[in-house]
Design a protein around this motif. Structure first.
Motif, PDB file in Angstrom:
ATOM      1  N   CYS A 138       0.814  -1.054  -0.120  1.00 55.59           N
ATOM      2  CA  CYS A 138       0.024  -0.032   0.039  1.00 55.59           C
ATOM      3  C   CYS A 138       0.849   1.323   0.227  1.00 55.59           C
ATOM      4  CB  CYS A 138      -0.816  -0.037   1.334  1.00 55.59           C
ATOM      5  SG  CYS A 138      -1.908   1.513   1.463  1.00 55.59           S
ATOM      6  N   GLN A 140       0.169   4.078   0.781  1.00 56.74           N
ATOM      7  CA  GLN A 140      -0.361   5.041   2.237  1.00 56.74           C
ATOM      8  C   GLN A 140       0.516   4.413   3.310  1.00 56.74           C
ATOM      9  OE1 GLN A 140      -2.147   7.689   1.234  1.00 56.74           O
ATOM     10  NE2 GLN A 140      -2.819   6.681  -0.764  1.00 56.74           N
ATOM     11  N   GLU A 158      -5.493  -2.624   5.660  1.00 52.95           N
ATOM     12  CA  GLU A 158      -5.350  -1.740   6.913  1.00 52.95           C
ATOM     13  C   GLU A 158      -6.469  -0.629   6.780  1.00 52.95           C
ATOM     14  OE1 GLU A 158      -3.726  -2.927   9.656  1.00 52.95           O
ATOM     15  OE2 GLU A 158      -3.001  -4.496   8.554  1.00 52.95           O
ATOM     16  N   THR A 161      -7.666   1.424   1.314  1.00 50.64           N
ATOM     17  CA  THR A 161      -7.361   2.063  -0.161  1.00 50.64           C
ATOM     18  C   THR A 161      -7.280   1.194  -1.257  1.00 50.64           C
ATOM     19  OG1 THR A 161      -5.316   2.357   0.415  1.00 50.64           O
ATOM     20  CG2 THR A 161      -6.564   4.222   0.950  1.00 50.64           C
TER      21      THR A 161
HETATM   22 ZN    ZN Z   1      -2.777   1.179   3.413  1.00 49.16          ZN
END
Ligand code: ZN
Length: 305
Positions: A138, A140, A158, A161
């Motif tokens: 990810c 992010q 988590e 997204t």
């Molecule tokens: Zn993430």
């Protein structure tokens, strides 16, 4: 297959009317094993093929799951003749995981020999393979992403997204001057003698037309005032979409080369190009590329065997 209107160039990878069965991607059972599953293996731009007696290449569809217990994601590429075709990107060969009897070939080199029924399958397999190879975490939070939608979406467990496969637009343009000469250049990264038309990536916030004008200005210092869209092809190495243009230079045809990018560039008449090819002074891109389609479009027929 559907037909396009207007002037149009195509290459072996430009296809109309192929069906990826995208509406099936939401079916959560679509990747499950079954009698009707066939696997298409890709690896870093190469795809598993089988060759006909006449040299035509076909996607090699396997009945056994080629993942050997690994967790490589599966991608629904579409249905063919009643089979669900699932793409699998395999890692580099190793003593544990070799390629038993598999003929993996670089799609760039063989696209013009591929049966047209399989070109979209092969291009999608290679493109999605590169994506799954590179997109694992990810952006992010760094968590390991999980595949959804039959391999076409990656979701972060988590923060939720979603990541979608990307395609980067690149313009490629055959620039002509007032005498209808064609501009060919050798990129600094190309081997000696290899010439093609100019190309470059579209920048964020830029139109395709402006990208053509900007790239030609930057690379050879020529002002382009007119462009005409000619066609597109996927170029999934790793994720480009080539958008082909004719372009016409306004005013001076004097060339000012961008040193780091362009090693040589010059204008060719058709006679000069024929002579340079005959003398083996230059080589053109392969017949599966949009660059070559644009050169042949200007030349009036295939410029090189
Ligand atoms: Zn993430």
């Amino acid at each position: 297959m559907a037909k396009l209107r207007g002037p149009h160039l195509s290459t072996p990878l430009t296809l109309l009317g192929s069906d990826r069965d995208a509406l099936l991607r939401g079916d959560e059972t679509i990747l499950e094993p079954g009698e009707d599953v066939r696997y298409l293996v890709s690896r870093a731009g190469a795809v598993s093929l089988r060759e006909d007696e006449d040299g035509t290449l076909h996607a090699s569809l396997e009945t056994e799951d080629p993942r050997g217990g690994t967790r490589q994601p599966l991608v629904l590429l579409g249905r063919r003749e009643g089979y669900r075709v699932l793409g699998v990107e395999v890692p580099e060969p190793s003593p544990e995981l070799d390629d038993p009897g598999r003929d993996l070939r670089d799609l760039r080199r063989i696209a013009d020999r591929l049966h047209e029924r399989d070109a979209d399958l092969a291009a999608a397999a290679v493109a999605m393979g590169f994506w799954h190879r590179s997109m694992r975490h990810c952006p992010q939070c760094g968590a390991v992403l999980e595949a959804e939608m039959a391999g076409w979406v990656l979701r972060c467990p988590e923060d939720g997204t979603e990541q979608f496969p990307r395609t980067d637009p690149a313009v490629i343009m055959a620039v002509r001057d007032a005498q209808d000469r064609l501009l060919l250049a050798r990129n600094a990264h190309f081997p000696t003698g290899f010439h093609s038309v100019l190309a470059g990536f579209v920048e964020p916030g830029e139109s395709l037309e402006n990208a053509v004008v900007r790239e030609v200005g930057e690379e050879v210092g020529v002002i382009v005032e007119e462009v005409e869209y000619m066609g597109s092809q996927p170029w999934p190495f790793p994720r480009s979409l080539m958008l082909g243009y004719r372009a016409w230079a306004a005013g001076s045809a004097e060339l000012t080369l961008q040193d780091e990018e362009i090693a040589e560039a010059r204008w060719f008449t058709r006679e000069e190009l024929a002579a340079a090819l005959e003398a083996d002074e230059i080589q053109l891109p392969g017949s599966a590329s949009m660059g070559r389609a644009l050169i042949d479009d200007w030349y009036g027929r295939s410029a090189q065997k």
